[in-house]
Design a protein around this motif. Sequence first.
Motif, short mmCIF file in Angstrom:
data_model
loop_
_atom_site.label_atom_id
_atom_site.label_comp_id
_atom_site.label_asym_id
_atom_site.label_seq_id
_atom_site.Cartn_x
_atom_site.Cartn_y
_atom_site.Cartn_z
N TRP A 22 0.84 -1.20 0.00
CA TRP A 22 0.00 0.00 0.00
C TRP A 22 0.87 1.25 0.00
O TRP A 22 1.84 1.35 0.74
CB TRP A 22 -0.90 -0.01 1.24
CG TRP A 22 -1.86 1.13 1.30
CD1 TRP A 22 -1.61 2.40 1.72
CD2 TRP A 22 -3.24 1.10 0.92
NE1 TRP A 22 -2.74 3.19 1.64
CE2 TRP A 22 -3.76 2.42 1.15
CE3 TRP A 22 -4.09 0.12 0.43
CZ2 TRP A 22 -5.10 2.74 0.89
CZ3 TRP A 22 -5.42 0.44 0.18
CH2 TRP A 22 -5.91 1.73 0.41
N GLU A 23 0.54 2.21 -0.85
CA GLU A 23 1.28 3.46 -0.91
C GLU A 23 0.53 4.54 -0.15
O GLU A 23 -0.67 4.72 -0.33
CB GLU A 23 1.47 3.87 -2.37
CG GLU A 23 2.30 2.88 -3.19
CD GLU A 23 2.51 3.35 -4.61
OE1 GLU A 23 2.04 4.46 -4.95
OE2 GLU A 23 3.14 2.62 -5.38
N GLY A 24 1.24 5.26 0.70
CA GLY A 24 0.64 6.33 1.47
C GLY A 24 0.17 5.85 2.84
O GLY A 24 0.45 4.72 3.26
N PRO A 25 -0.56 6.70 3.56
CA PRO A 25 -1.05 6.34 4.90
C PRO A 25 -1.96 5.11 4.83
O PRO A 25 -2.78 4.99 3.92
CB PRO A 25 -1.81 7.59 5.35
CG PRO A 25 -1.28 8.70 4.50
CD PRO A 25 -0.92 8.08 3.18
N TRP A 26 -1.81 4.23 5.79
CA TRP A 26 -2.64 3.02 5.81
C TRP A 26 -4.07 3.35 6.21
O TRP A 26 -4.31 4.20 7.06
CB TRP A 26 -2.06 2.01 6.80
CG TRP A 26 -0.88 1.26 6.28
CD1 TRP A 26 -0.15 1.53 5.17
CD2 TRP A 26 -0.29 0.11 6.87
NE1 TRP A 26 0.87 0.62 5.02
CE2 TRP A 26 0.80 -0.26 6.06
CE3 TRP A 26 -0.58 -0.63 8.02
CZ2 TRP A 26 1.61 -1.36 6.36
CZ3 TRP A 26 0.22 -1.73 8.31
CH2 TRP A 26 1.30 -2.09 7.48
N PRO A 27 -5.03 2.64 5.63
CA PRO A 27 -6.43 2.81 6.05
C PRO A 27 -6.61 2.26 7.46
O PRO A 27 -5.92 1.33 7.87
CB PRO A 27 -7.21 1.98 5.02
CG PRO A 27 -6.23 0.98 4.52
CD PRO A 27 -4.89 1.65 4.54
#
Length: 217
Positions: A22-27
């Motif tokens: 996953w790219e970016g902040p994690w959900p």
Amino acid sequence: MTEEPVGPTEWGPAEPVGVGPWEGPWPTDERYDPELLAGGDRRNVVDAYRYWRREAVVADLDRRRHDFHVAIENFQHDHNIGTVVRTANAFAAKAVHIVGRRRWNRRGAMVTDRYQHVLHHPDVTALLDYAAAEDLTVVAVDNTPGSRPIERTPLPARCLLLFGQEGPGLTEQARQGAAVVVSIAQFGSTRSINAGVAAGIVMHAWVRQHADLDTAW
């Protein structure tokens, strides 16, 4: 000659299957699996379920499943069962029922049995008892005299689609226990078609008659 681009559901040799980390902040949604977010999701799932925990996928599928069940006899260790399970998963069948031998070849299922409810019954009597208890109309599929063409036969919304195994087809007890027996129109020289293919045709006939196509992926 220019090569055609690889489609979204095809297995291309140059690109890895699935998606990477996953790219970016994690959900923060609890349906997401931290291991998949960190390492990528290479599973054979639709994009809507990418990075989801298996249990979360099954729970969401339970919300979407249709009111038809699929059963296949397995008295001679039929190799088509994996294909039937995979197709039942694609059409969101309520459950797949294996009748006879408990063991079956999972290779053709392509791991979809992890997301599809698969039940076992020791014999046809047990299956018919289950159908009666669940108020399911049993629709047997066999190209025998007296069967009705599936192309001209309305299927019940709540039903159990019952298939025989490759070669011998349905047992006599299965035919006798069904409310109706349907067949698939054929025009060539072969006496029958592959059991896995037949199951896909009949399941899709149910989908065309009863499913809300706006909810398809």
